[in-house]
Design an enzyme around this catalytic site. Sequence first.
Site, PDB file in Angstrom:
ATOM      1  N   LYS A  24      -1.227   1.246 -25.243  1.00  0.00           N
ATOM      2  CA  LYS A  24      -1.581   1.127 -26.561  1.00  0.00           C
ATOM      3  C   LYS A  24      -0.460   1.222 -27.560  1.00  0.00           C
ATOM      4  O   LYS A  24       0.681   0.339 -27.380  1.00  0.00           O
ATOM      5  CB  LYS A  24      -2.708   2.128 -26.995  1.00  0.00           C
ATOM      6  CG  LYS A  24      -3.788   2.203 -26.165  1.00  0.00           C
ATOM      7  CD  LYS A  24      -4.850   3.256 -26.704  1.00  0.00           C
ATOM      8  CE  LYS A  24      -6.168   2.967 -25.918  1.00  0.00           C
ATOM      9  NZ  LYS A  24      -6.232   3.651 -24.573  1.00  0.00           N
ATOM     10  N   ASP A  67      -5.569  14.224 -24.992  1.00  0.00           N
ATOM     11  CA  ASP A  67      -5.783  12.893 -24.453  1.00  0.00           C
ATOM     12  C   ASP A  67      -4.852  12.105 -25.733  1.00  0.00           C
ATOM     13  O   ASP A  67      -5.483  11.935 -26.708  1.00  0.00           O
ATOM     14  CB  ASP A  67      -7.095  12.159 -24.536  1.00  0.00           C
ATOM     15  CG  ASP A  67      -7.229  10.818 -23.950  1.00  0.00           C
ATOM     16  OD1 ASP A  67      -6.266  10.155 -24.371  1.00  0.00           O
ATOM     17  OD2 ASP A  67      -8.247  10.261 -23.878  1.00  0.00           O
ATOM     18  N   GLU A 100      -0.307   4.693  -0.439  1.00  0.00           N
ATOM     19  CA  GLU A 100      -1.292   5.862  -0.421  1.00  0.00           C
ATOM     20  C   GLU A 100      -0.322   7.178  -0.320  1.00  0.00           C
ATOM     21  O   GLU A 100       0.358   7.120   0.634  1.00  0.00           O
ATOM     22  CB  GLU A 100      -2.648   5.825   0.555  1.00  0.00           C
ATOM     23  CG  GLU A 100      -3.387   4.776  -0.156  1.00  0.00           C
ATOM     24  CD  GLU A 100      -4.707   4.654   0.842  1.00  0.00           C
ATOM     25  OE1 GLU A 100      -4.684   5.430   1.819  1.00  0.00           O
ATOM     26  OE2 GLU A 100      -5.754   4.088   0.435  1.00  0.00           O
ATOM     27  N   ARG A 117      -1.331  -1.959 -18.758  1.00  0.00           N
ATOM     28  CA  ARG A 117      -2.490  -1.174 -18.538  1.00  0.00           C
ATOM     29  C   ARG A 117      -2.223  -0.108 -17.627  1.00  0.00           C
ATOM     30  O   ARG A 117      -1.567  -0.533 -16.302  1.00  0.00           O
ATOM     31  CB  ARG A 117      -3.658  -1.878 -18.458  1.00  0.00           C
ATOM     32  CG  ARG A 117      -3.805  -3.261 -19.093  1.00  0.00           C
ATOM     33  CD  ARG A 117      -5.079  -3.890 -18.921  1.00  0.00           C
ATOM     34  NE  ARG A 117      -6.210  -2.877 -19.898  1.00  0.00           N
ATOM     35  CZ  ARG A 117      -6.383  -3.233 -21.291  1.00  0.00           C
ATOM     36  NH1 ARG A 117      -5.858  -3.925 -21.818  1.00  0.00           N
ATOM     37  NH2 ARG A 117      -7.330  -2.213 -21.705  1.00  0.00           N
ATOM     38  N   THR A 156      -2.643   6.732 -21.830  1.00  0.00           N
ATOM     39  CA  THR A 156      -2.960   5.385 -21.632  1.00  0.00           C
ATOM     40  C   THR A 156      -1.357   4.834 -21.773  1.00  0.00           C
ATOM     41  O   THR A 156      -0.737   5.516 -22.448  1.00  0.00           O
ATOM     42  CB  THR A 156      -3.686   4.467 -22.016  1.00  0.00           C
ATOM     43  OG1 THR A 156      -3.638   4.500 -23.338  1.00  0.00           O
ATOM     44  CG2 THR A 156      -5.026   4.473 -21.611  1.00  0.00           C
ATOM     45  N   TYR A 165       0.762  -1.222   0.070  1.00  0.00           N
ATOM     46  CA  TYR A 165      -0.049  -0.061  -0.003  1.00  0.00           C
ATOM     47  C   TYR A 165       0.881   1.365  -0.129  1.00  0.00           C
ATOM     48  O   TYR A 165       1.748   1.314   0.740  1.00  0.00           O
ATOM     49  CB  TYR A 165      -0.902  -0.071   1.157  1.00  0.00           C
ATOM     50  CG  TYR A 165      -2.612  -0.125   0.821  1.00  0.00           C
ATOM     51  CD1 TYR A 165      -2.936   0.521   0.125  1.00  0.00           C
ATOM     52  CD2 TYR A 165      -3.118  -1.272   1.215  1.00  0.00           C
ATOM     53  CE1 TYR A 165      -4.370   0.640  -0.323  1.00  0.00           C
ATOM     54  CE2 TYR A 165      -4.341  -1.630   1.107  1.00  0.00           C
ATOM     55  CZ  TYR A 165      -4.848  -0.680   0.230  1.00  0.00           C
ATOM     56  OH  TYR A 165      -6.159  -0.618  -0.300  1.00  0.00           O
TER      57      TYR A 165
HETATM   58  N1  DSN Z   1     -11.021   1.163 -25.548  1.00  0.00           N
HETATM   59  C1  DSN Z   1      -9.977   2.091 -25.977  1.00  0.00           C
HETATM   60  C2  DSN Z   1     -10.230   2.024 -27.693  1.00  0.00           C
HETATM   61  O1  DSN Z   1     -10.200   0.707 -27.780  1.00  0.00           O
HETATM   62  O2  DSN Z   1      -9.748   2.866 -28.247  1.00  0.00           O
HETATM   63  C3  DSN Z   1     -10.006   3.149 -25.472  1.00  0.00           C
HETATM   64  O3  DSN Z   1     -10.473   3.292 -24.136  1.00  0.00           O
END
Ligand code: DSN
Length: 391
Positions: free
Chosen positions: A225, A196, A48, A231, A222, A46
């Site tokens: 990707k 974003d 925090e 993730r 994120t 933990y």
């Molecule tokens: N689910 C993602 C995508 O496929 O673009 C975005 O959160």
Amino acid sequence: MKDKKVEKLIKAERARQKKATNLIASENYVSLDVLEALGSELTNKYAEGYPGRRYYGGNSVTDQVESLAAERALELFGLDPAEWHVNVQPLSGSPANLAVYAALLSPGDKVMGMSLAEGGHLTHGSKVSATGMFWTQAPFGVSRDTETIDYAALRELALREKPKMIIAGFTAYPRTVEWARFREIADASGAYLMVDMSHIAGLVAGDAYPSPFPYADVVTTTTHKTLRGPRGALIFARHDNRGLDRKIDKAVFPGLQGGPHMNQVAAIAVALREAAAPGFKKYARQVVRNAAALASELARLGWRIVSGGTDSHLILVDVWMGGKGIGGKEASDRLEQAGIIANKNAIPGDSRSPVDPSGIRLGTAAETTRGAKEKDMIALARRIDKALRKA
Ligand code: DSN
């Protein structure tokens, strides 16, 4: 593993991933080092709070993990720590975006993001997301003629609506975004500019897509990707006299989250180092070249590519073509039967329903990680064409 049921499922998923051709634009394959960090003892802790300011004892190691991840994140995108702050704790993209709303806006404030139907994300203000429930939305779309952002129309909308925040970002927009135009529009309308860059973060890191950092107040991404990490998500905030950095940190913890997942933060640190290695630039450029090759072969075979092409890893294909082709759901089902995984997707101005829209979305990040080159994309386009063509 002692739990044979779970072990069997993990093995089955490993086999599925190995066998399938993966064209999901938001997926990728992480390294064994990233997996090792995710599966480490850091999951037990933990933490925090923030480095040097934790609510539990025993955080001398996690403090170093978090500081390392932050240092690497700033370095990867060429950011001076005197100018930019980064929060590495968001559990994923939607919580990261929600944290920005919570940090910079009061409930009910107006936000202008790309509508979900035209290529935006749920958290860019869709009615079914908390961002659409608790904040007022003035969504923008793309031009019907070019299927690209019409910056003059966007400016007019922003000056009329006077949003407190403009979001430049997308999940299904294949072209280059003109960040400078967004900055000018945000300044003219007195709005914060949030970018974003979740889909294109790896391309930005690899110099294969223009960086939004010179223009944005806040950047979210994120990490799983095109960036090819676990993730997770990052929020970058410009240091200025508005205190964006402190507001973002407070919104993440204690505003929205409890203890950060330190195994995930360590895995992000590993991925950021990998993305800074020289080979990653080559990878990012190949991702874009592969997408261009796939799009142009599909177009040659008679499929309509939304906006006429791509500048990124992402391609939107109009498979319905006004009734001459097939629906998006049937297309993604047929592709899956042929061993190709993609997702159905609305196209701008779609006349069909979101559950069976006119398009499919393809992305080349995952297959490029597996070594695919342009010639493989041409062969893949032919497989796609064969699977989708009406009998
Ligand atoms: N689910 C993602 C995508 O496929 O673009 C975005 O959160």
